[in-house]
Design an enzyme around this catalytic site. Structure first.
Site, short mmCIF file in Angstrom:
data_model
loop_
_atom_site.label_atom_id
_atom_site.label_comp_id
_atom_site.label_asym_id
_atom_site.label_seq_id
_atom_site.Cartn_x
_atom_site.Cartn_y
_atom_site.Cartn_z
N LYS A 50 0.69 -1.25 0.00
CA LYS A 50 -0.03 -0.02 -0.01
C LYS A 50 0.83 1.22 0.04
O LYS A 50 0.56 2.21 -0.70
CB LYS A 50 -0.96 0.00 1.24
CG LYS A 50 -2.04 -0.55 1.06
CD LYS A 50 -3.13 -0.65 2.32
CE LYS A 50 -3.97 0.61 2.22
NZ LYS A 50 -4.72 0.55 3.59
N LYS A 52 3.96 1.81 -1.37
CA LYS A 52 4.07 1.80 -2.71
C LYS A 52 3.23 2.66 -3.42
O LYS A 52 3.47 3.37 -4.25
CB LYS A 52 4.49 0.36 -3.37
CG LYS A 52 5.74 -0.28 -3.00
CD LYS A 52 5.84 -1.44 -3.72
CE LYS A 52 7.25 -2.19 -3.19
NZ LYS A 52 8.52 -1.30 -3.58
N VAL A 76 -6.84 -9.35 4.49
CA VAL A 76 -6.15 -10.54 4.52
C VAL A 76 -7.38 -11.77 4.45
O VAL A 76 -8.26 -11.47 5.29
CB VAL A 76 -5.33 -10.80 5.67
CG1 VAL A 76 -4.77 -12.31 5.91
CG2 VAL A 76 -4.20 -9.51 5.82
N LYS A 77 -7.23 -12.78 3.50
CA LYS A 77 -8.32 -13.65 3.47
C LYS A 77 -8.64 -14.21 4.66
O LYS A 77 -7.72 -14.50 5.81
CB LYS A 77 -7.80 -14.84 2.40
CG LYS A 77 -8.88 -15.39 1.79
CD LYS A 77 -8.33 -16.34 0.51
CE LYS A 77 -9.52 -16.84 -0.25
NZ LYS A 77 -9.80 -15.96 -1.28
N ARG A 88 -11.26 -26.85 -2.01
CA ARG A 88 -12.00 -27.01 -3.25
C ARG A 88 -11.09 -27.49 -4.11
O ARG A 88 -11.37 -28.27 -5.28
CB ARG A 88 -12.52 -25.81 -3.42
CG ARG A 88 -13.81 -25.71 -4.22
CD ARG A 88 -14.38 -24.10 -4.39
NE ARG A 88 -13.50 -23.21 -4.61
CZ ARG A 88 -13.37 -22.01 -3.74
NH1 ARG A 88 -14.17 -22.14 -2.65
NH2 ARG A 88 -12.62 -21.02 -3.97
N ARG A 109 -6.72 -4.02 -3.46
CA ARG A 109 -7.80 -3.57 -4.50
C ARG A 109 -7.34 -2.26 -4.79
O ARG A 109 -7.36 -1.36 -4.02
CB ARG A 109 -9.14 -3.80 -4.36
CG ARG A 109 -10.14 -3.93 -5.57
CD ARG A 109 -11.41 -4.42 -5.19
NE ARG A 109 -11.49 -5.82 -5.09
CZ ARG A 109 -12.39 -6.83 -4.48
NH1 ARG A 109 -13.33 -5.98 -3.91
NH2 ARG A 109 -12.34 -7.95 -4.73
N GLU A 145 -16.62 -13.95 -19.29
CA GLU A 145 -17.92 -13.93 -19.87
C GLU A 145 -19.07 -13.33 -19.25
O GLU A 145 -19.88 -12.71 -20.17
CB GLU A 145 -18.35 -15.56 -19.90
CG GLU A 145 -18.80 -15.95 -21.50
CD GLU A 145 -18.96 -17.56 -21.60
OE1 GLU A 145 -20.06 -17.83 -21.34
OE2 GLU A 145 -17.88 -18.29 -21.73
N HIS A 152 -5.67 -7.98 -13.09
CA HIS A 152 -5.46 -8.77 -11.82
C HIS A 152 -3.79 -8.96 -11.82
O HIS A 152 -3.04 -9.36 -13.07
CB HIS A 152 -5.61 -10.18 -11.81
CG HIS A 152 -7.08 -9.95 -11.42
ND1 HIS A 152 -7.78 -11.27 -10.89
CD2 HIS A 152 -8.02 -9.07 -11.07
CE1 HIS A 152 -9.11 -10.84 -10.76
NE2 HIS A 152 -9.23 -9.20 -10.76
N GLU A 171 -2.12 -10.55 -4.02
CA GLU A 171 -2.91 -10.23 -5.39
C GLU A 171 -3.38 -8.76 -5.48
O GLU A 171 -4.10 -8.20 -4.73
CB GLU A 171 -4.11 -11.21 -5.36
CG GLU A 171 -4.92 -11.29 -6.40
CD GLU A 171 -6.33 -11.65 -6.53
OE1 GLU A 171 -6.54 -12.64 -6.87
OE2 GLU A 171 -7.20 -11.33 -5.69
#
Ligand code: 0O2
Length: 237
Positions: A50, A52, A76-77, A88, A109, A145, A152, A171
């Site tokens: 951040k 940067k 953070v996830k 999964r 983001r 689609e 990303h 990410e």
């Protein structure tokens, strides 16, 4: 066997249906400590990254008299999502597996004003010699689609701790305000589980139309800005 009952999986304690545990075994304490440490490291990587972005935004806003970055969001996830994603994909539930297989535990983001800001910011990041680009997916040039658009990047940044340096993956999703507006509604839709297949298809088609209108608007807004800049170039202060 329920993942939460599998003694071989380090992260099983973080599984969704964790049974009530009355005695906390030492291995659990150690795994929990390691997990907490890993999460702390991801959150430090976010902070570094951040900074940067803030530096780039300050410099560009001085040069161009406008902010290319409107907002930076980061997260953070959550442990539950980490476990679900590993499950999964049929991957081992361990801290090692999480670190080597998941690229989006630290997520940033970047919400830009205009489409060209996205590419300018990404080029600047690519030029920084302590940022390693692991992967790029340009969903602006090639939208998904369903109409999803965003740029990303999976990057690796070095983070310096008291006695070690660790390269940590982040990410980065870079998008315009309009793309973000669309993505948040689309995201909400995914969690509306009560929608039947037909409703979901109808709403999906409507959302796709909105995505296309939004992309066209983004494009028009950029050309309006460029016209203004041509007629009234920014004066160096
Ligand atoms: P969350 O809750 O936002 O973290 P992977 O990331 O490994 O699962 P993939 O498909 O290679 O797999 O990644 P991709 O395409 O780069 O997308 C990853 C993230 O982009 C998603 O994370 C979303 O944040 C966002 N994204 C991708 N496609 C869509 C979409 O159609 N709609 C919306 N709203 N967001 C999207 P998560 O983990 O799915 O969700």
């Amino acid at each position: 066997m329920n993942i939460a009952q599998n003694p071989n999986s380090e992260l099983s304690h973080f599984a969704v249906n964790t049974p009530q545990v009355f005695e906390i075994p030492e291995t659990f304490r150690e795994t929990a400590r390691q997990f907490q440490e890993a999460m702390m490291q991801y959150s430090c990587a976010i902070r570094e990254f951040k900074t940067k972005l803030e530096v780039l935004n300050d410099e560009l806003s001085m040069r161009n008299a406008r902010n290319p970055i409107e907002m930076i969001k980061a997260r953070v996830k959550k442990p539950k999502s980490i476990v679900e994603k590993l499950q999964r994909r049929g991957l081992p539930l361990s801290i090692e597996s999480m670190e080597s297989n998941l690229d989006d535990i630290a997520g940033v983001r970047v919400i830009c004003s205009f489409v060209d800001d996205i590419y300018e910011i990404s080029r600047m990041l690519e030029r920084q010699d302590d940022v390693t680009i692991i992967a790029i997916k340009d969903y602006i040039k090639a939208p998904k689609e369903n109409g999803y658009r965003s740029y990303h990047m999976i990057v690796e940044v070095p983070v310096f701790f008291s006695s070690s340096k660790k390269n940590i993956r982040v990410e980065v999703q870079i998008r315009t305000i309009a793309m973000d507006f669309w993505a948040s509604l689309d995201h909400q839709l995914k969690y509306k589980k009560q929608l039947d297949a037909q409703e979901a298809a109808e709403i999906g088609a409507e959302l796709k139309k909105c995505a296309d209108v939004i992309a066209e608007t983004d494009c028009k807004m950029l050309s309006i800005r460029q016209k203004i800049e041509e007629k009234h170039p920014t004066q160096e202060e």
